[in-house]
Write a protein that holds these residues in place. Structure first.
Motif, PDB file in Angstrom:
ATOM      1  N   THR A  71       0.833  -1.209   0.000  1.00 40.24           N
ATOM      2  CA  THR A  71       0.000   0.000   0.000  1.00 40.24           C
ATOM      3  C   THR A  71       0.867   1.258   0.000  1.00 40.24           C
ATOM      4  O   THR A  71       0.610   2.202  -0.757  1.00 40.24           O
ATOM      5  CB  THR A  71      -0.950   0.002   1.213  1.00 40.24           C
ATOM      6  OG1 THR A  71      -1.784  -1.156   1.151  1.00 40.24           O
ATOM      7  CG2 THR A  71      -1.797   1.253   1.265  1.00 40.24           C
ATOM      8  N   ASP A 129       1.420   4.149  -3.071  1.00 42.50           N
ATOM      9  CA  ASP A 129       1.241   5.578  -2.827  1.00 42.50           C
ATOM     10  C   ASP A 129       2.496   6.356  -3.207  1.00 42.50           C
ATOM     11  O   ASP A 129       2.410   7.425  -3.822  1.00 42.50           O
ATOM     12  CB  ASP A 129       0.875   5.817  -1.356  1.00 42.50           C
ATOM     13  CG  ASP A 129       0.533   7.264  -1.078  1.00 42.50           C
ATOM     14  OD1 ASP A 129      -0.348   7.807  -1.784  1.00 42.50           O
ATOM     15  OD2 ASP A 129       1.148   7.855  -0.169  1.00 42.50           O
ATOM     16  N   LYS A 147       2.638   6.656  -6.972  1.00 44.04           N
ATOM     17  CA  LYS A 147       1.695   7.664  -7.491  1.00 44.04           C
ATOM     18  C   LYS A 147       2.268   9.071  -7.346  1.00 44.04           C
ATOM     19  O   LYS A 147       2.003   9.947  -8.166  1.00 44.04           O
ATOM     20  CB  LYS A 147       0.359   7.584  -6.755  1.00 44.04           C
ATOM     21  CG  LYS A 147      -0.506   6.433  -7.165  1.00 44.04           C
ATOM     22  CD  LYS A 147      -1.794   6.423  -6.360  1.00 44.04           C
ATOM     23  CE  LYS A 147      -2.550   5.129  -6.574  1.00 44.04           C
ATOM     24  NZ  LYS A 147      -3.707   5.008  -5.671  1.00 44.04           N
TER      25      LYS A 147
END
Length: 126
Positions: A66, A70, A73
């Motif tokens: 996770t 992130d 991104k």
């Protein structure tokens, strides 16, 4: 000093160190302690896999995944193919290095100072 006394002192030192890192995270607005340790691990500028980060930071693989998604991104990391398609190595981009440097620069100075003060023996971290 017997073993119980040694381990009590060691736990006391580790707890005081953890408290200082938590205080640092709060001061610098780091929302996730897990994110902090992943950035810390990646700052060595060596390629690491998610499995390595999971084991090294003592985090569940799903948590690491996770956080990595992130960071990807935000263009803080690049994913580079390894030996096979399933194995990818993670490296900080320049943007990620800048972010990590801003986050960790002051901390590294503090760590160096504490390390140099405690070279001769184990003392409680203040």
């Amino acid at each position: 000093m017997d073993s119980r006394e040694f381990y009590f002192k060691l736990c006391d030192i580790l707890n005081s160190i953890n408290l200082k890192y938590d205080e640092y995270d709060k001061k610098y607005g780091v929302v996730s302690n897990n994110l902090f340790w992943i950035i810390y691990a990646l700052y060595d500028n060596k390629p690491h896999t998610q499995l390595y980060l999971s084991e090294h930071c003592s985090l569940p693989k799903t948590t690491v995944n996770t956080i990595i998604k992130d960071l990807e991104k935000k263009d803080y990391i690049n994913m580079i193919c390894g030996k096979d398609k399933r194995e990818k190595y993670i490296l900080l981009t320049q943007k990620g290095k800048d972010y990590a440097s801003n986050l960790l620069g002051d901390l590294f100075l503090k760590e160096d100072n504490i390390f140099n003060q405690n070279k001769k023996g184990i003392r409680k971290i203040n």
